[in-house]
Design an enzyme around this catalytic site. Structure first.
Site: not given
Length: 345
Positions: A13, A250, A310, A184, A289, A304, A306, A291
């Site tokens: 990433e 992305y 981003g 990602s 974060r 999961e 994060n 999800d």
């Protein structure tokens, strides 16, 4: 304040991290801070200790300088033993705080955080333990289950072991095969039959010796940022085609993102509380974060976590912050302030 925005690195990433770092650096400079953009792995051999944090600074030029190393990273990895590039430790030590804009391995997995703890360098985001736990999807799954966070059934597999048939573990096709320690959606494949499964396992093991096999859940996808222990508004992520893979994350225009999500007040409340519970289960402080996916009947599952999401103005966390009136510039400064408060307690 003097702030190093640390980005790039050696992970899959790297390119995304450079974009996040450049945007954060511009935001912090707009707020009056002397922020500089630094590649954690390639460093800055031109930096001078007499002026690490200049008044005048061209972020775009710094981004171009870092990007020029993109095709050279693999060669440098073979040539060098140290992960930290020229002047990186010196610059980070001289900063009031380091804003971590790293994504993926060697940055989001706790290794940089642990090194900085030993060196007495302050940084944004959560600590090395929670970073490592959240980076490993298998450990994340175990902690979600232990803390009562709703999550889909799954099992872990090892590269050295014989193949495991999902049906022997109580799962039915389709299943999702995930590289255990990538972000990602790198190394993630949906397998709809045994042939797909064998191929998906091979893909996952290209990224490490451990993988997670999870029951596929068909539903709407969501994400919830948790900042300083409190959930922000829920954002829905609706890819125009397929699922929320790397390309849909992305590639501009490939996904419709709606914040606040069009779900009931009860569903919103439940998802936000589950996000806070998930962050607590992993020990995430500062920000992160979570999800989710939600079936048509309202059943929801945490996928999961994060710990360094981003950070561009159109990324998910900034969109959630904007929904409660917090600009991108204010959000970046807020994350710095929250992180510094942890060191002052």
């Amino acid at each position: 304040m003097n702030i190093v925005v640390l980005a790039a690195g050696t992970s899959t990433e790297r390119l995304v991290s450079i974009v996040s770092g450049a945007n954060v650096c511009k935001a912090l400079r707009a707020k009056g801070h002397k922020a500089v953009l630094v590649d954690v792995f390639c460093g800055d051999s031109k930096a001078s200790s007499e002026d690490f944090f200049p008044e005048e600074y061209d972020v775009d030029e710094a981004q171009r300088y870092i990007s020029a190393f993109n095709d050279k990273v693999d060669d440098l990895k073979r040539q060098r033993k140290s992960f930290f590039g020229p002047n990186v430790i010196e610059m980070c030590s001289a900063a009031h705080i380091v804003f971590l804009a790293l994504h993926g391995a060697n940055g989001e997995d706790g290794r940089v955080q642990a090194a900085f703890d030993l060196l007495g360098i302050k940084y944004t985001g959560t600590d090395y333990i929670s970073s490592a736990l959240a980076m490993d999807k298998t450990l994340t799954k175990h902690l979600f289950q232990a803390y009562g966070v709703p999550t889909a059934p799954a099992y872990s597999i090892e590269k050295a072991d014989a193949p495991v048939d999902p049906e022997t573990k109580g799962l039915k096709y389709p299943v999702v095969v995930k590289a255990a320690c990538q972000g990602s959606s790198v190394g993630v494949t949906i397998a709809r039959n045994a042939q797909d499964y064998a191929h998906a396992v091979d893909i996952a093991f290209n990224y490490g010796d451990h993988a997670l096999v999870e029951q596929f859940v068909k539903g709407r996808e969501f994400s919830v940022a948790v900042i300083d222990g409190k959930a922000l508004p829920v954002i829905e992520i609706a890819p125009k085609q397929g699922w929320y893979d790397y390309n849909n994350k992305y590639q501009a225009g490939s996904t419709v993102e709606t914040c606040p999500a069009h779900i009931t007040a009860q569903e919103t409340e439940r998802m936000q509380r589950n996000a806070e519970k998930a962050a607590k289960a992993l020990g995430i402080v500062g920000y992160g974060r979570i999800d989710f996916i939600m079936e048509p009947d309202g059943a929801m599952y945490a996928l999961e976590a994060n710990t360094l999401p981003g950070m561009t103005p159109t990324s998910l966390v900034p969109q959630e912050a904007a929904a409660v009136g917090v600009s991108f510039e204010d959000l970046c400064e807020q994350l710095v302030d929250i992180s510094l408060r942890r060191y002052n307690n």
